[in-house]
Design a protein around this motif. Structure first.
Motif, PDB file in Angstrom:
ATOM      1  N   SER A  23       0.845  -1.242   0.017  1.00 29.92           N
ATOM      2  CA  SER A  23      -0.078   0.001  -0.012  1.00 29.92           C
ATOM      3  C   SER A  23       0.825   1.165  -0.160  1.00 29.92           C
ATOM      4  O   SER A  23       2.020   1.208   0.505  1.00 29.92           O
ATOM      5  N   LEU A  24       0.346   2.326  -0.406  1.00 26.89           N
ATOM      6  CA  LEU A  24       0.883   3.549  -0.388  1.00 26.89           C
ATOM      7  C   LEU A  24       1.459   3.998   1.068  1.00 26.89           C
ATOM      8  O   LEU A  24       2.712   4.468   1.505  1.00 26.89           O
ATOM      9  N   ASP A  25       0.651   3.664   2.018  1.00 30.74           N
ATOM     10  CA  ASP A  25       0.935   3.967   3.330  1.00 30.74           C
ATOM     11  C   ASP A  25       2.171   3.069   3.880  1.00 30.74           C
ATOM     12  O   ASP A  25       2.950   3.497   4.529  1.00 30.74           O
ATOM     13  N   ALA A  26       2.145   1.823   3.418  1.00 28.59           N
ATOM     14  CA  ALA A  26       3.133   0.969   3.870  1.00 28.59           C
ATOM     15  C   ALA A  26       4.437   1.173   3.405  1.00 28.59           C
ATOM     16  O   ALA A  26       5.604   1.306   4.057  1.00 28.59           O
ATOM     17  N   LEU A  27       4.671   1.674   1.962  1.00 34.07           N
ATOM     18  CA  LEU A  27       5.967   1.878   1.436  1.00 34.07           C
ATOM     19  C   LEU A  27       6.487   3.304   1.784  1.00 34.07           C
ATOM     20  O   LEU A  27       7.522   3.542   1.975  1.00 34.07           O
ATOM     21  N   ALA A  28       5.562   4.098   2.001  1.00 32.73           N
ATOM     22  CA  ALA A  28       5.998   5.384   2.561  1.00 32.73           C
ATOM     23  C   ALA A  28       6.464   5.347   3.871  1.00 32.73           C
ATOM     24  O   ALA A  28       7.589   6.020   4.250  1.00 32.73           O
ATOM     25  N   GLY A  29       6.042   4.504   4.509  1.00 30.41           N
ATOM     26  CA  GLY A  29       6.676   4.370   6.210  1.00 30.41           C
ATOM     27  C   GLY A  29       7.881   3.538   5.947  1.00 30.41           C
ATOM     28  O   GLY A  29       8.661   4.066   6.716  1.00 30.41           O
ATOM     29  N   SER A  34       6.059  10.640   3.814  1.00 24.68           N
ATOM     30  CA  SER A  34       4.578  10.734   4.006  1.00 24.68           C
ATOM     31  C   SER A  34       4.105  10.033   2.818  1.00 24.68           C
ATOM     32  O   SER A  34       4.473  10.071   1.548  1.00 24.68           O
ATOM     33  N   LYS A  35       2.608   9.732   3.178  1.00 25.41           N
ATOM     34  CA  LYS A  35       2.121   9.162   2.159  1.00 25.41           C
ATOM     35  C   LYS A  35       1.571  10.123   0.864  1.00 25.41           C
ATOM     36  O   LYS A  35       1.635   9.820  -0.301  1.00 25.41           O
ATOM     37  N   GLY A  36       1.562  11.265   1.354  1.00 27.76           N
ATOM     38  CA  GLY A  36       1.108  12.249   0.362  1.00 27.76           C
ATOM     39  C   GLY A  36       2.370  12.660  -0.706  1.00 27.76           C
ATOM     40  O   GLY A  36       2.206  12.768  -1.856  1.00 27.76           O
ATOM     41  N   TRP A  37       3.673  12.614  -0.107  1.00 25.83           N
ATOM     42  CA  TRP A  37       4.644  12.691  -1.022  1.00 25.83           C
ATOM     43  C   TRP A  37       4.724  11.447  -1.878  1.00 25.83           C
ATOM     44  O   TRP A  37       5.171  11.791  -3.018  1.00 25.83           O
TER      45      TRP A  37
END
Length: 396
Positions: A23-29, A34-37
């Protein structure tokens, strides 16, 4: 765009992330962003500007950074068809310093002269001449290395380090042939190991460190600090040894920067600058180590650190006339373009990229970060010069 190789890095990140089921959240973490970035990166609303970010994404997605960068533009590959890579490919794959081809070898002095001509051509980005000369030089030097008597054997091994580890890896990398560049670097390392000299091992290690894109975090690059420390113990008063040591310190700075160690990178770069100061700018120096080239590297390192203003200050201190290579002058222009773009100065960035293209077209077209920059500017601005550059990169 129909050609998968021409996709932007962000598109490659999105496709890979989805294929991995992340997910976007997981990869950003995973990459500390950030998810937005990350969403902006994938949708082309923001540009991946730093090698460290690309390396972190590749590591998190468990793919090669080359996969995210994509291949060179088809336009570049079309242009490259006029280059005959087959003789160089054949000699790198079929000959080595211990197992040469069955060919007649000219005297070492004649091969040294040809290598000098190849190096001069490389500095002019004249790849036709380089690719015409290098195969014979490498093949015949392997004969001397395997069968010659001293001192011709040792001289042949040193020239092999330069032919394969410097001219070979640089030429092939600029033409997008990273696999062959890696093999060329390995041949240089074989020659250095046979020579048994720690300085020449360091020279070969430099070529191997830069055979692949730095965003892959290749092991030869990431171990550059250790290699530089080893070489430092043996430099003595030999100018060549000081030049090799200096280039390894610059490589170490890049390795530290990619790891996010800004302080460590700055320390390594300062040490390189200290080493260069008494040497000045010798056009015959190993990899052009000197004050001007250190300035180019510091410009690039500042861009990587997200300090475009500092990058431009470093760049202004560099006298391009002191860089005896169109490739290095083009590299300076590319880094200035990246810095200007970070500051929102697209017109200045385009001007610098066009100058880089005039100096070294293949190098400019094949640079994945340059391609990303041009695609990003094309999205938000226009102009004949930018569109022409984008067309030559097959971005439109």
């Amino acid at each position: 765009m129909s050609d998968e190789r021409a996709r932007r890095i962000g598109e490659n990140v999105r496709a890979t992330r989805r294929a991995r089921g992340v997910s976007l959240d997981a990869l950003a973490g995973l990459v500390g962003r950030s998810k937005g970035w990350l969403s902006k990166i994938e949708n082309g609303r923001a540009r991946l500007e730093r090698r460290s970010d690309i390396a972190a994404l590749a590591e998190a997605l468990q793919v090669s950074a080359d996969h995210l960068l994509g291949g060179p533009a088809p336009e570049v590959r079309f242009e490259r068809r006029r280059y005959n890579l087959v003789p160089l490919q054949r000699v790198l794959m079929d000959a080595s310093p211990t197992d040469p081809l069955d060919v007649h070898a000219r005297p070492v002095d004649s091969l040294r002269a040809d290598l000098t001509d190849a190096d001069t051509a490389l500095r002019r980005a004249d790849y036709d001449t380089v690719l015409r000369l290098l195969p014979g030089v490498i093949g015949e030097l392997c004969v001397h290395a395997a069968t010659g008597a001293e001192p011709a054997r040792s001289e042949a091994l040193k020239l092999l380090v330069l032919a394969c580890g410097s001219d070979g890896t640089c030429t092939l990398r600029h033409l997008g042939e990273t696999n062959l560049a890696f093999i060329s670097g390995e041949r240089a390392q074989q020659a250095a190991d046979l020579l048994g000299d720690p300085i020449w091992r360091g020279a070969a290690a430099y070529g191997r460190a830069h055979a692949r894109s730095s965003v892959n975090k290749p092991r030869p690059l990431m171990t550059a600090p250790k290699v530089a420390d080893e070489v430092e113990r043996h430099i003595g008063d030999d100018p060549f040894a000081h030049q090799v040591h200096g280039m390894l310190r610059l490589s170490a700075a890049l390795a530290r920067e990619i790891e996010g160690d800004h302080g460590g990178a700055a320390d390594q770069a300062r040490e390189a600058a200290r080493l260069a100061a008494p040497l000045g700018d010798d056009p015959n120096a190993f990899e052009l180590f000197g004050v001007a080239n250190v300035g180019v590297w510091r410009t690039s390192l500042a861009v990587e650190a997200g300090e475009p203003g500092q990058a431009l200050r470093y760049a202004e201190q560099v006298d391009p006339r002191a860089l005896a290579s169109d490739n290095r002058r083009a590299a300076l222009r590319i880094e200035k373009a990246r810095a200007h773009a970070m500051l929102g100065r697209d017109a200045d960035a385009v001007r610098e990229l066009r100058q880089a293209e005039r100096l070294s077209p293949a190098q400019t077209h094949s640079n994945a970060l340059t391609r990303e920059l041009v695609a990003d500017m094309l999205r938000r601005t226009g102009g004949r010069d930018l569109r022409g550059l984008a067309w030559r990169m097959n971005l439109i």
